[in-house]
Design a protein around this motif. Structure first.
Motif, PDB file in Angstrom:
ATOM      1  N   VAL A 107       3.283  -3.428  18.744  1.00 44.54           N
ATOM      2  CA  VAL A 107       4.226  -2.365  19.080  1.00 44.54           C
ATOM      3  C   VAL A 107       5.664  -2.824  18.862  1.00 44.54           C
ATOM      4  CG1 VAL A 107       5.037  -0.840  20.924  1.00 44.54           C
ATOM      5  CG2 VAL A 107       2.606  -1.456  20.797  1.00 44.54           C
ATOM      6  N   ILE A 108       6.475  -1.935  18.276  1.00 41.30           N
ATOM      7  CA  ILE A 108       7.917  -2.149  18.162  1.00 41.30           C
ATOM      8  C   ILE A 108       8.579  -1.265  19.212  1.00 41.30           C
ATOM      9  CG2 ILE A 108       9.916  -2.167  16.637  1.00 41.30           C
ATOM     10  CD1 ILE A 108       7.919  -1.854  14.279  1.00 41.30           C
ATOM     11  N   LEU A 109       9.255  -1.896  20.166  1.00 40.35           N
ATOM     12  CA  LEU A 109       9.872  -1.159  21.267  1.00 40.35           C
ATOM     13  C   LEU A 109      11.382  -1.399  21.276  1.00 40.35           C
ATOM     14  CD1 LEU A 109       9.618   0.527  23.902  1.00 40.35           C
ATOM     15  CD2 LEU A 109       9.353  -1.661  25.125  1.00 40.35           C
ATOM     16  N   PRO A 110      12.187  -0.390  20.875  1.00 39.35           N
ATOM     17  CA  PRO A 110      13.638  -0.524  21.051  1.00 39.35           C
ATOM     18  C   PRO A 110      13.971  -0.485  22.540  1.00 39.35           C
ATOM     19  CG  PRO A 110      13.055   1.271  19.529  1.00 39.35           C
ATOM     20  CD  PRO A 110      11.809   0.885  20.248  1.00 39.35           C
ATOM     21  N   LEU A 111      14.747  -1.437  23.004  1.00 37.68           N
ATOM     22  CA  LEU A 111      15.094  -1.516  24.421  1.00 37.68           C
ATOM     23  C   LEU A 111      16.560  -1.179  24.644  1.00 37.68           C
ATOM     24  CD1 LEU A 111      13.338  -4.772  25.711  1.00 37.68           C
ATOM     25  CD2 LEU A 111      12.823  -2.421  26.385  1.00 37.68           C
ATOM     26  N   SER A 112      16.808  -0.496  25.751  1.00 38.40           N
ATOM     27  CA  SER A 112      18.180  -0.223  26.170  1.00 38.40           C
ATOM     28  C   SER A 112      18.318  -0.636  27.624  1.00 38.40           C
ATOM     29  CB  SER A 112      18.487   1.276  26.015  1.00 38.40           C
ATOM     30  OG  SER A 112      17.767   2.019  26.996  1.00 38.40           O
ATOM     31  N   GLY A 113      19.456  -0.320  28.202  1.00 40.68           N
ATOM     32  CA  GLY A 113      19.655  -0.615  29.604  1.00 40.68           C
ATOM     33  C   GLY A 113      19.281   0.521  30.522  1.00 40.68           C
ATOM     34  N   GLY A 114      18.695   1.590  29.936  1.00 36.27           N
ATOM     35  CA  GLY A 114      18.325   2.762  30.714  1.00 36.27           C
ATOM     36  C   GLY A 114      16.915   2.686  31.266  1.00 36.27           C
ATOM     37  N   LEU A 115      16.335   3.865  31.551  1.00 34.17           N
ATOM     38  CA  LEU A 115      15.040   3.915  32.209  1.00 34.17           C
ATOM     39  C   LEU A 115      13.878   4.253  31.293  1.00 34.17           C
ATOM     40  CD1 LEU A 115      15.711   5.636  35.657  1.00 34.17           C
ATOM     41  CD2 LEU A 115      15.797   3.226  35.033  1.00 34.17           C
ATOM     42  N   ASP A 116      14.110   4.994  30.214  1.00 30.35           N
ATOM     43  CA  ASP A 116      12.990   5.465  29.404  1.00 30.35           C
ATOM     44  C   ASP A 116      12.237   4.311  28.750  1.00 30.35           C
ATOM     45  OD1 ASP A 116      13.630   8.064  30.090  1.00 30.35           O
ATOM     46  OD2 ASP A 116      14.926   8.342  28.358  1.00 30.35           O
ATOM     47  N   SER A 117      12.951   3.444  28.048  1.00 34.14           N
ATOM     48  CA  SER A 117      12.290   2.308  27.410  1.00 34.14           C
ATOM     49  C   SER A 117      11.820   1.292  28.447  1.00 34.14           C
ATOM     50  CB  SER A 117      13.223   1.635  26.396  1.00 34.14           C
ATOM     51  OG  SER A 117      14.394   1.147  27.022  1.00 34.14           O
ATOM     52  N   SER A 135      17.288  -4.904  20.491  1.00 32.04           N
ATOM     53  CA  SER A 135      18.374  -4.061  20.966  1.00 32.04           C
ATOM     54  C   SER A 135      19.609  -4.374  20.138  1.00 32.04           C
ATOM     55  CB  SER A 135      18.649  -4.314  22.448  1.00 32.04           C
ATOM     56  OG  SER A 135      19.635  -3.413  22.934  1.00 32.04           O
ATOM     57  N   TYR A 136      20.585  -3.459  20.172  1.00 31.83           N
ATOM     58  CA  TYR A 136      21.819  -3.718  19.440  1.00 31.83           C
ATOM     59  C   TYR A 136      23.019  -3.220  20.218  1.00 31.83           C
ATOM     60  CZ  TYR A 136      19.879   0.685  17.456  1.00 31.83           C
ATOM     61  OH  TYR A 136      19.260   1.896  17.264  1.00 31.83           O
ATOM     62  N   ASP A 137      24.163  -3.785  19.887  1.00 38.84           N
ATOM     63  CA  ASP A 137      25.419  -3.325  20.460  1.00 38.84           C
ATOM     64  C   ASP A 137      26.486  -3.382  19.376  1.00 38.84           C
ATOM     65  OD1 ASP A 137      26.187  -6.027  20.234  1.00 38.84           O
ATOM     66  OD2 ASP A 137      25.685  -6.459  22.324  1.00 38.84           O
ATOM     67  N   PHE A 138      27.680  -2.918  19.717  1.00 38.55           N
ATOM     68  CA  PHE A 138      28.799  -2.958  18.786  1.00 38.55           C
ATOM     69  C   PHE A 138      29.504  -4.299  18.877  1.00 38.55           C
ATOM     70  CE2 PHE A 138      29.048   1.681  20.122  1.00 38.55           C
ATOM     71  CZ  PHE A 138      28.379   2.138  19.014  1.00 38.55           C
ATOM     72  N   LYS A 139      29.862  -4.863  17.753  1.00 35.58           N
ATOM     73  CA  LYS A 139      30.718  -6.045  17.784  1.00 35.58           C
ATOM     74  C   LYS A 139      32.054  -5.655  18.407  1.00 35.58           C
ATOM     75  CE  LYS A 139      28.984  -8.956  14.024  1.00 35.58           C
ATOM     76  NZ  LYS A 139      29.300  -9.606  12.730  1.00 35.58           N
ATOM     77  N   GLY A 140      32.436  -6.378  19.453  1.00 35.54           N
ATOM     78  CA  GLY A 140      33.678  -6.069  20.139  1.00 35.54           C
ATOM     79  C   GLY A 140      33.535  -5.018  21.212  1.00 35.54           C
ATOM     80  N   TYR A 162      20.847  -7.534  17.911  1.00 31.65           N
ATOM     81  CA  TYR A 162      21.661  -7.272  16.725  1.00 31.65           C
ATOM     82  C   TYR A 162      23.045  -6.793  17.167  1.00 31.65           C
ATOM     83  CZ  TYR A 162      17.180  -7.286  14.260  1.00 31.65           C
ATOM     84  OH  TYR A 162      15.941  -7.635  13.755  1.00 31.65           O
ATOM     85  N   HIS A 163      24.045  -7.165  16.384  1.00 31.88           N
ATOM     86  CA  HIS A 163      25.413  -6.761  16.680  1.00 31.88           C
ATOM     87  C   HIS A 163      25.925  -5.959  15.484  1.00 31.88           C
ATOM     88  CE1 HIS A 163      25.158  -9.451  20.079  1.00 31.88           C
ATOM     89  NE2 HIS A 163      24.754 -10.409  19.259  1.00 31.88           N
ATOM     90  N   ILE A 164      26.152  -4.683  15.708  1.00 31.45           N
ATOM     91  CA  ILE A 164      26.483  -3.758  14.625  1.00 31.45           C
ATOM     92  C   ILE A 164      27.952  -3.893  14.254  1.00 31.45           C
ATOM     93  CG2 ILE A 164      26.379  -1.369  13.861  1.00 31.45           C
ATOM     94  CD1 ILE A 164      23.672  -2.656  14.662  1.00 31.45           C
ATOM     95  N   ASP A 165      28.209  -4.185  13.001  1.00 27.89           N
ATOM     96  CA  ASP A 165      29.569  -4.410  12.522  1.00 27.89           C
ATOM     97  C   ASP A 165      30.165  -3.111  11.988  1.00 27.89           C
ATOM     98  OD1 ASP A 165      31.863  -5.782  11.988  1.00 27.89           O
ATOM     99  OD2 ASP A 165      30.927  -7.279  10.690  1.00 27.89           O
ATOM    100  N   LYS A 166      31.474  -3.120  11.812  1.00 23.50           N
ATOM    101  CA  LYS A 166      32.165  -1.932  11.331  1.00 23.50           C
ATOM    102  C   LYS A 166      31.789  -1.641   9.879  1.00 23.50           C
ATOM    103  CE  LYS A 166      36.289  -4.500   9.857  1.00 23.50           C
ATOM    104  NZ  LYS A 166      37.761  -4.650  10.011  1.00 23.50           N
ATOM    105  N   GLY A 167      31.849  -0.363   9.540  1.00 22.86           N
ATOM    106  CA  GLY A 167      31.693   0.059   8.160  1.00 22.86           C
ATOM    107  C   GLY A 167      30.290   0.016   7.597  1.00 22.86           C
ATOM    108  N   TYR A 168      29.263  -0.185   8.448  1.00 19.32           N
ATOM    109  CA  TYR A 168      27.902  -0.279   7.898  1.00 19.32           C
ATOM    110  C   TYR A 168      27.456   1.029   7.254  1.00 19.32           C
ATOM    111  CZ  TYR A 168      25.958   2.445  11.779  1.00 19.32           C
ATOM    112  OH  TYR A 168      25.676   3.455  12.660  1.00 19.32           O
ATOM    113  N   LEU A 169      28.038   2.139   7.710  1.00 15.58           N
ATOM    114  CA  LEU A 169      27.587   3.458   7.247  1.00 15.58           C
ATOM    115  C   LEU A 169      27.715   3.621   5.735  1.00 15.58           C
ATOM    116  CD1 LEU A 169      26.707   6.403   7.832  1.00 15.58           C
ATOM    117  CD2 LEU A 169      29.133   6.943   8.155  1.00 15.58           C
ATOM    118  N   TRP A 170      28.780   3.089   5.156  1.00 13.82           N
ATOM    119  CA  TRP A 170      29.075   3.400   3.761  1.00 13.82           C
ATOM    120  C   TRP A 170      28.076   2.763   2.795  1.00 13.82           C
ATOM    121  CZ3 TRP A 170      31.789   7.329   4.470  1.00 13.82           C
ATOM    122  CH2 TRP A 170      32.706   7.383   5.522  1.00 13.82           C
ATOM    123  N   ASP A 171      27.379   1.728   3.237  1.00 13.89           N
ATOM    124  CA  ASP A 171      26.350   1.117   2.397  1.00 13.89           C
ATOM    125  C   ASP A 171      25.017   1.863   2.462  1.00 13.89           C
ATOM    126  OD1 ASP A 171      28.012  -0.933   1.514  1.00 13.89           O
ATOM    127  OD2 ASP A 171      27.518  -2.216   3.229  1.00 13.89           O
TER     128      ASP A 171
END
Length: 459
Positions: A107-117, A135-140, A162-171
């Motif tokens: 199983v692949i389970l994305p985790l957050s700090g909430g209750l559902d996962s 899980s992932y968050d924003f750099k900075g 994972y730490h999501i960096d700026k500008g990933y969308l354009w790729d």
């Protein structure tokens, strides 16, 4: 005539043609830019519809949609049972659904700090499943992965942050457009930033979407019809969305005015729901129109790599919800009690919505108990700002701020392909409002205009 049955909450849209002109549905597009999702059966075109949920849908011999008949209608029929009995039923149902959905697969389970996962983590641990989490968050930004890491440790799950960096969308914006067909704005699905990682994570996703709606009340007293309408509109209309939709409505010279049109559309849909209780009625509205057309849209990103399973979308779970007293659903009571029952150590971990408190102490998240944390958190943000470090809080900040992002954004917005569909003066107005007036308010309009720009390139 052939008949298609749709689930109570579809996890993907089923498109069907109707006998109508192949023209842009500009009224529907205005609703889309105001709310971020298409309403009811709407699409970009008048002759293309999405089949309604929980319905038997008839097609003619040529495959055109003819009519639909609901096989399930949301209702509120609370049974007389104790909270302990409801908890036992929930545990049995939830765990049996998850067991059936994932079997012996990894199983692949994305985790957050909430209750559902976290509720899923408790069930998967109890069932003895092989689970890989991330899980992932924003750099900075706020370190969201910290809570998820603690959950994984308690459950003895493999975990990657994972730490999501700026500008990933354009790729990946063109890939995302191909996956979700431009039925969602592009700054929300952070999962695209680690899209290439999913295939190696496991065999099947178990996703926690919609638990927060099913297992909570609205916090509202009994509201009049007008108050219910205003409550829903406040929930679904995004900041700046009404202004953009109204502007497009005028430029496209549509009949009447946008706000009147939207209020009438939503009123008609609400009136079809035969439920007296305000909380249950609003939950039904969200599940009929919000879940399949907004929440579910970007599930396709996960499904592009591995099969997806959604225990909270399951028909039996929806049917179960309709039989519970509202008091048992309010304030996430069932999920909290389940986590405490199955895995007390999970309940001791911070609940992100009420940080720094946990599932035993979250009632203290009010003055004066939360003042020290709030003051300390504010000082940290201010210290970062003084050092010239931007504290990232929202997805659009990664995509729209900075010179390189701005160059990509303008390339899409001001391409010749957008005209005359959307005029240059209108585009310039909302772009300049974002840059010079209020980036928070105008980030949603800008994101919707970007979505329309990418869609326009594809048709």
């Amino acid at each position: 005539m052939p008949t298609l049955r749709t689930p109570i909450i579809p996890q993907k849209p089923t498109f069907a043609k109707i006998r109508a002109p192949h023209e842009l549905d500009k009224e529907a597009i205005c609703v889309f830019v105001a709310t971020g999702f298409f309403l009811d059966m709407d699409t970009y075109f008048k002759d293309l519809k999405v089949l309604p949920p929980a319905s038997d849908c008839e097609l003619d011999a040529d495959g055109f949609f003819v009519k639909s008949t609901p096989w399930f209608q949301w209702h509120q029929t609370p049974r007389e049972l104790t909270f302990e009995e409801a908890l036992k039923e929930f545990a049995q149902l939830f765990e049996s659904i998850i067991d059936e959905q994932v079997g012996d697969k990894k199983v692949i389970l994305p985790l957050s700090g909430g209750l559902d996962s976290r509720t899923q983590a408790a069930a998967l641990t109890h069932l003895g499943k092989h689970v890989n989490t991330y899980s992932y968050d924003f750099k900075g930004g706020y370190p969201e992965t910290a809570i998820a890491k603690k959950i994984a440790k308690v459950c003895d799950f493999d975990f990657t942050e994972y730490h999501i960096d700026k500008g990933y969308l354009w790729d990946c914006v063109e890939d995302l457009a191909a996956i979700n067909q431009c039925y969602s704005e592009f700054t929300h699905p952070r999962q695209m930033a680690i899209f290439d990682e999913y295939a190696a994570m496991g065999d099947v996703f178990s996703l926690g979407h919609w638990g927060d709606v099913l297992f909570d009340g609205t916090g509202s007293a009994q509201l009049s019809d007008e108050e219910q309408l205003n409550y829903l509109l406040k929930k679904i209309i995004k900041k700046g969305g009404m202004e953009l939709a109204t502007s497009l409505w005028k430029v496209w010279q549509l009949d009447g005015d946008f706000e009147t049109y939207l209020r009438k559309r939503v009123t008609t849909l609400v009136q079809k729901i035969d439920i007296e209780d305000t909380g249950a009625k609003i939950r039904a509205f969200k599940s009929l129109y919000w879940a399949p057309r907004w929440t579910a849209t970007n599930l396709a990103v996960f499904e592009a790599k591995r099969p997806i399973r959604l225990p909270y979308f399951e028909d039996r779970m929806c049917q179960f919800i309709c039989t519970l007293p509202e008091a048992y659903l309010a304030d996430r009571k069932l999920q909290i009690a389940y986590i405490k029952h199955r895995n007390p150590e999970l309940a001791k971990i911070t609940w992100e919505q009420h940080k720094p408190f946990n599932l035993y102490t979250f009632q203290q998240n009010k003055s004066p108990h939360n003042l020290p944390y709030r003051a300390f958190n504010k000082l940290k943000r201010e210290a970062k700002n003084r050092l010239g470090k931007t504290y990232i809080q929202r997805n659009w900040e990664l995509q729209f701020l900075g010179m390189e992002n701005d160059e990509k954004l303008q390339d899409y917005l001001f391409s010749e392909n957008m005209h005359p569909f959307i005029s240059k003066p209108l585009l310039a107005k909302f772009y300049n409002n974002f840059k010079n007036i209020d980036a928070v308010i105008y980030s949603h309009p800008l994101s919707m205009l970007l979505t329309l720009a990418v869609w326009k390139r594809r048709i």
